[in-house]
Scaffold this active site. Sequence first.
Site, PDB file in Angstrom:
ATOM      1  N   ASP A  75       0.846  -1.182   0.000  1.00 16.04           N
ATOM      2  CA  ASP A  75       0.000   0.000   0.000  1.00 16.04           C
ATOM      3  C   ASP A  75       0.884   1.235   0.000  1.00 16.04           C
ATOM      4  O   ASP A  75       1.730   1.398   0.903  1.00 16.04           O
ATOM      5  CB  ASP A  75      -0.888  -0.046   1.250  1.00 16.04           C
ATOM      6  N   TYR A 174     -10.516  13.186  -5.241  1.00 17.28           N
ATOM      7  CA  TYR A 174      -9.814  12.871  -6.488  1.00 17.28           C
ATOM      8  C   TYR A 174      -9.329  14.153  -7.151  1.00 17.28           C
ATOM      9  O   TYR A 174      -8.157  14.291  -7.508  1.00 17.28           O
ATOM     10  CB  TYR A 174     -10.752  12.101  -7.421  1.00 17.28           C
ATOM     11  N   THR A 209      -9.988   1.511 -18.250  1.00 20.79           N
ATOM     12  CA  THR A 209      -9.393   0.577 -17.300  1.00 20.79           C
ATOM     13  C   THR A 209     -10.477   0.084 -16.348  1.00 20.79           C
ATOM     14  O   THR A 209     -11.570   0.656 -16.287  1.00 20.79           O
ATOM     15  CB  THR A 209      -8.277   1.252 -16.478  1.00 20.79           C
TER      16      THR A 209
END
Length: 287
Positions: A75, A174, A209
Amino acid sequence: MGQLDGKVAFITGAARGQGRSHALLFAEEGADIIGLDICEQVESVVPPMSTQDDLDETVALVEKTGRRMVGVKGDTRNRADIQRALEQGLAEFGRLDIVLANAGIFAAGLKPYAQSEQAWKDSLDINLTGTWNTLQLTAPILVDQGQGGSIVITSSSATGRWITTNYDGGVDGYNAAKYALGGLMTAYAGKLAEHNIRVNTFHPTGVSTPMVANDHFATWVDENPTYMASWMNALPVESMQPVDASQVFLFLVSDLGRYITGQELFVDAGQTTIPPLGGGTQLNHQH
């Protein structure tokens, strides 16, 4: 002779999507790969994320090209995971030349956005802090080697067009993270230039994707028409394929891009600069 013969690339988010595509193209061009991927589900992300099987498949595909890959589950929010991957890769390959800070999430929620606060935190922690962790641990290696290098950070076309909010923490996180990556890139490009280490950001239009090619994202698109109105390509294409993105990365890290640093490179089908005269082609996929 490949464009990356003898090079070693460290790629985060390598198990699938753009990361896998980068690994395969770079291997075909002669590079060995150190790959890191979380291979777990982040709670605020609804669609399925990568798995250990995905990472194993990427390793197998790279090995089919004749190159080697060290694939590590980890991670980017945890520096120890990044360090472990780098140590394993350096033990195997002896050097590092290229860093692709590619790992990221799009934790878009559906009303009433029950996980907005957690999605905001996860988005910043992975998309921004995870990238910073990657730079912090790889830049000293490149400097100490004294042979230059190239770092490319995956950003988004969201930083070059108008955006709005739907009050969802995942989308806000984001966008905030992708904007911030530009400043991070500029700082590291300025610091590392004297060592002939180049740092750039890549800002694509939609990339097809698993991050967005799923039922959850399709539902989210239907629920957010105002937000989606900004995702219009001027060129008559809906989205690019991962290999299209990989070709740009190859250009940036190869000798062809040896004088490019400190740049935000938009490969966006005209999305951010050209008004779509024919109404445009709305994106259904966005990294």
